[in-house]
Scaffold this motif. Structure first.
Motif, PDB file in Angstrom:
ATOM      1  N   VAL A   1      -4.976  -3.172  -3.529  1.00 29.66           N
ATOM      2  CA  VAL A   1      -3.920  -2.253  -3.987  1.00 29.66           C
ATOM      3  C   VAL A   1      -3.035  -2.933  -5.042  1.00 29.66           C
ATOM      4  O   VAL A   1      -2.669  -2.323  -6.056  1.00 29.66           O
ATOM      5  CB  VAL A   1      -3.071  -1.766  -2.778  1.00 29.66           C
ATOM      6  N   ILE A   2      -2.706  -4.177  -4.802  1.00 27.76           N
ATOM      7  CA  ILE A   2      -1.867  -4.909  -5.779  1.00 27.76           C
ATOM      8  C   ILE A   2      -2.641  -5.064  -7.093  1.00 27.76           C
ATOM      9  O   ILE A   2      -2.113  -4.792  -8.181  1.00 27.76           O
ATOM     10  CB  ILE A   2      -1.427  -6.287  -5.221  1.00 27.76           C
ATOM     11  N   ASN A   3      -3.899  -5.458  -6.993  1.00 23.09           N
ATOM     12  CA  ASN A   3      -4.705  -5.625  -8.210  1.00 23.09           C
ATOM     13  C   ASN A   3      -4.854  -4.313  -8.976  1.00 23.09           C
ATOM     14  O   ASN A   3      -4.838  -4.301 -10.204  1.00 23.09           O
ATOM     15  CB  ASN A   3      -6.086  -6.196  -7.864  1.00 23.09           C
ATOM     16  N   LYS A   4      -4.996  -3.223  -8.228  1.00 26.11           N
ATOM     17  CA  LYS A   4      -5.132  -1.908  -8.866  1.00 26.11           C
ATOM     18  C   LYS A   4      -3.842  -1.543  -9.611  1.00 26.11           C
ATOM     19  O   LYS A   4      -3.886  -1.029 -10.735  1.00 26.11           O
ATOM     20  CB  LYS A   4      -5.450  -0.863  -7.794  1.00 26.11           C
ATOM     21  N   ALA A   5      -2.713  -1.828  -8.997  1.00 28.35           N
ATOM     22  CA  ALA A   5      -1.423  -1.532  -9.646  1.00 28.35           C
ATOM     23  C   ALA A   5      -1.281  -2.354 -10.935  1.00 28.35           C
ATOM     24  O   ALA A   5      -0.797  -1.852 -11.959  1.00 28.35           O
ATOM     25  CB  ALA A   5      -0.271  -1.828  -8.689  1.00 28.35           C
TER      26      ALA A   5
ATOM     27  N   GLY B   1       2.070 -15.842  -6.917  1.00 33.30           N
ATOM     28  CA  GLY B   1       1.882 -16.260  -5.532  1.00 33.30           C
ATOM     29  C   GLY B   1       0.435 -16.068  -5.137  1.00 33.30           C
ATOM     30  O   GLY B   1      -0.319 -15.366  -5.816  1.00 33.30           O
ATOM     31  N   GLU B   2       0.087 -16.677  -4.034  1.00 27.99           N
ATOM     32  CA  GLU B   2      -1.311 -16.599  -3.581  1.00 27.99           C
ATOM     33  C   GLU B   2      -1.499 -15.365  -2.693  1.00 27.99           C
ATOM     34  O   GLU B   2      -1.791 -15.471  -1.503  1.00 27.99           O
ATOM     35  CB  GLU B   2      -1.667 -17.894  -2.863  1.00 27.99           C
ATOM     36  N   TYR B   3      -1.304 -14.215  -3.326  1.00 26.24           N
ATOM     37  CA  TYR B   3      -1.372 -12.976  -2.543  1.00 26.24           C
ATOM     38  C   TYR B   3      -2.791 -12.639  -2.114  1.00 26.24           C
ATOM     39  O   TYR B   3      -3.008 -11.778  -1.273  1.00 26.24           O
ATOM     40  CB  TYR B   3      -0.720 -11.802  -3.292  1.00 26.24           C
ATOM     41  N   GLU B   4      -3.759 -13.347  -2.654  1.00 23.92           N
ATOM     42  CA  GLU B   4      -5.150 -13.128  -2.208  1.00 23.92           C
ATOM     43  C   GLU B   4      -5.337 -13.551  -0.748  1.00 23.92           C
ATOM     44  O   GLU B   4      -6.347 -13.222  -0.130  1.00 23.92           O
ATOM     45  CB  GLU B   4      -6.148 -13.837  -3.130  1.00 23.92           C
ATOM     46  N   LYS B   5      -4.330 -14.254  -0.194  1.00 24.72           N
ATOM     47  CA  LYS B   5      -4.401 -14.614   1.232  1.00 24.72           C
ATOM     48  C   LYS B   5      -3.900 -13.480   2.131  1.00 24.72           C
ATOM     49  O   LYS B   5      -3.939 -13.579   3.344  1.00 24.72           O
ATOM     50  CB  LYS B   5      -3.639 -15.912   1.493  1.00 24.72           C
ATOM     51  N   PHE B   6      -3.427 -12.412   1.532  1.00 23.20           N
ATOM     52  CA  PHE B   6      -3.051 -11.217   2.291  1.00 23.20           C
ATOM     53  C   PHE B   6      -4.345 -10.446   2.635  1.00 23.20           C
ATOM     54  O   PHE B   6      -5.400 -10.710   2.057  1.00 23.20           O
ATOM     55  CB  PHE B   6      -2.115 -10.343   1.443  1.00 23.20           C
ATOM     56  N   PRO B   7      -4.263  -9.456   3.559  1.00 23.53           N
ATOM     57  CA  PRO B   7      -5.467  -8.681   3.892  1.00 23.53           C
ATOM     58  C   PRO B   7      -6.103  -8.050   2.638  1.00 23.53           C
ATOM     59  O   PRO B   7      -5.381  -7.657   1.706  1.00 23.53           O
ATOM     60  CB  PRO B   7      -4.946  -7.604   4.831  1.00 23.53           C
ATOM     61  N   ALA B   8      -7.435  -7.969   2.632  1.00 19.58           N
ATOM     62  CA  ALA B   8      -8.185  -7.522   1.449  1.00 19.58           C
ATOM     63  C   ALA B   8      -7.718  -6.170   0.914  1.00 19.58           C
ATOM     64  O   ALA B   8      -7.630  -5.973  -0.301  1.00 19.58           O
ATOM     65  CB  ALA B   8      -9.671  -7.482   1.784  1.00 19.58           C
ATOM     66  N   SER B   9      -7.392  -5.244   1.828  1.00 18.49           N
ATOM     67  CA  SER B   9      -6.998  -3.907   1.357  1.00 18.49           C
ATOM     68  C   SER B   9      -5.669  -3.974   0.596  1.00 18.49           C
ATOM     69  O   SER B   9      -5.449  -3.228  -0.365  1.00 18.49           O
ATOM     70  CB  SER B   9      -6.898  -2.933   2.535  1.00 18.49           C
ATOM     71  N   THR B  10      -4.800  -4.865   1.002  1.00 21.04           N
ATOM     72  CA  THR B  10      -3.515  -5.035   0.304  1.00 21.04           C
ATOM     73  C   THR B  10      -3.739  -5.687  -1.058  1.00 21.04           C
ATOM     74  O   THR B  10      -3.157  -5.279  -2.062  1.00 21.04           O
ATOM     75  CB  THR B  10      -2.558  -5.911   1.147  1.00 21.04           C
ATOM     76  N   VAL B  11      -4.608  -6.686  -1.070  1.00 16.64           N
ATOM     77  CA  VAL B  11      -4.926  -7.385  -2.322  1.00 16.64           C
ATOM     78  C   VAL B  11      -5.461  -6.385  -3.344  1.00 16.64           C
ATOM     79  O   VAL B  11      -5.044  -6.380  -4.512  1.00 16.64           O
ATOM     80  CB  VAL B  11      -5.965  -8.506  -2.079  1.00 16.64           C
TER      81      VAL B  11
ATOM     82  N   LYS C   1       0.849  -1.208   0.000  1.00 17.66           N
ATOM     83  CA  LYS C   1       0.000   0.000   0.000  1.00 17.66           C
ATOM     84  C   LYS C   1       0.874   1.244   0.000  1.00 17.66           C
ATOM     85  O   LYS C   1       0.648   2.200  -0.740  1.00 17.66           O
ATOM     86  CB  LYS C   1      -0.909   0.007   1.230  1.00 17.66           C
ATOM     87  N   LEU C   2       1.886   1.208   0.866  1.00 15.36           N
ATOM     88  CA  LEU C   2       2.813   2.341   0.969  1.00 15.36           C
ATOM     89  C   LEU C   2       3.561   2.526  -0.352  1.00 15.36           C
ATOM     90  O   LEU C   2       3.672   3.632  -0.883  1.00 15.36           O
ATOM     91  CB  LEU C   2       3.812   2.010   2.090  1.00 15.36           C
TER      92      LEU C   2
END
Ligand code: IPE
Ligand code: IPE
Ligand code: MG
Length: 235
Positions: free
Chosen positions: A111-115, A99-109, A78-79
């Motif tokens: 942000v990654i998807n938006k990027a 990687g299975e980053y969808e297992k990270f907190p939803a707000s982080t997921v 996010k930062l």
């Protein structure tokens, strides 16, 4: 000297904690400085014409870290993207993730998807972040899906190319693997894709891995004779 720039580079960004400790700082400060360095190295890789830069950000084994450290790592994307997504886009750098980053907190997921979404039309270097990634798990998941598709008749023949297509990476072969901070191991990173990668283990910690350090690795790569099981290339 041969002037060959590797198309696909993977980096195990290790040593954030030790970098911080040596400065009397908390480990989180090392992770923060490490994330700042991603921007520097990604921009340089893009400038050099490297097609894929795959960075190990969080392994499937890193869940064993203390909660406090993990919580900090969960917030870092996010930062990072909050500060740098516009710049990455301007630089024509495309962001992707494995990687299975969808297992990270939803707000982080998100942000990654938006990027990923915001940079999807960029045609420069593919900056691929490995987040909650493990090489064995990747191969297991690929084999499982391939077997299911074989049963359904979607796959006709099981072979190496076929399994390769089920992996998470766009890149099927890494040319150069770099690990910072002195450890000489691969820690479950891209096990399939590094089959014929040239490997470099450098002593400096990831936050200190500068553009000059990258250039040194690229220079050394140019002197490696990649034989792929064949005979020495005399040219
Ligand atoms: C690499 O730095 C970053 C992650 C694994 C998330 P480390 O946190 O492993 O730093 P050291 O190896 O303890 O110094
Ligand atoms: C590998 O570093 C994982 C990342 C850089 C994300 P680690 O610090 O987790 O690896 P080990 O535990 O030293 O093998
Ligand atoms: Mg480490």
């Amino acid at each position: 000297m041969k002037r060959e720039i590797p198309a696909n580079i993977a980096i195990i960004m290790d040593g954030n904690g030790r970098w911080a400790k040596a400065k009397g700082l908390p480990r989180t400060k090392g992770h923060l400085q490490g994330s700042e360095n991603i921007r520097i190295i990604a921009k340089e890789a893009n400038k050099l014409g490297i097609k894929n830069l795959i960075l190990y950000a969080f392994s499937t084994e890193n869940w064993a870290r203390p909660e406090e450290e993990k919580n900090y790592l969960f917030q870092l994307p996010k930062l990072f993207f909050g500060k740098y997504i516009d710049e990455l886009k301007r630089e024509n750098i495309r962001v992707s993730a494995i990687g299975e980053y969808e297992k990270f907190p939803a707000s982080t997921v998100s942000v990654i998807n938006k990027a990923i979404e915001e940079t999807k039309n960029c045609t420069g270097c593919n900056l691929c972040l490995a987040v909650n990634y493990g090489g064995r798990r990747e191969i297991m998941l690929a084999a499982k899906q391939m077997a299911e598709d074989y049963k359904k008749g979607i796959v006709e023949e099981i072979n190496e190319d076929c399994l390769s297509d089920y992996l998470m990476t766009e890149v099927k072969d890494v040319d150069l693997l770099i690990r910072t901070s002195g450890e000489v191991r691969v820690s479950n990173f891209l096990l399939w894709q590094i089959a014929y990668a040239e490997m470099m283990f450098v002593d400096c910690a990831w936050p200190d891995f500068s553009v000059e350090e990258l250039h040194k690795c690229l220079e050394a790569y140019q002197y490696r004779d990649r034989r792929f099981g064949g005979l020495k290339n005399e040219n």
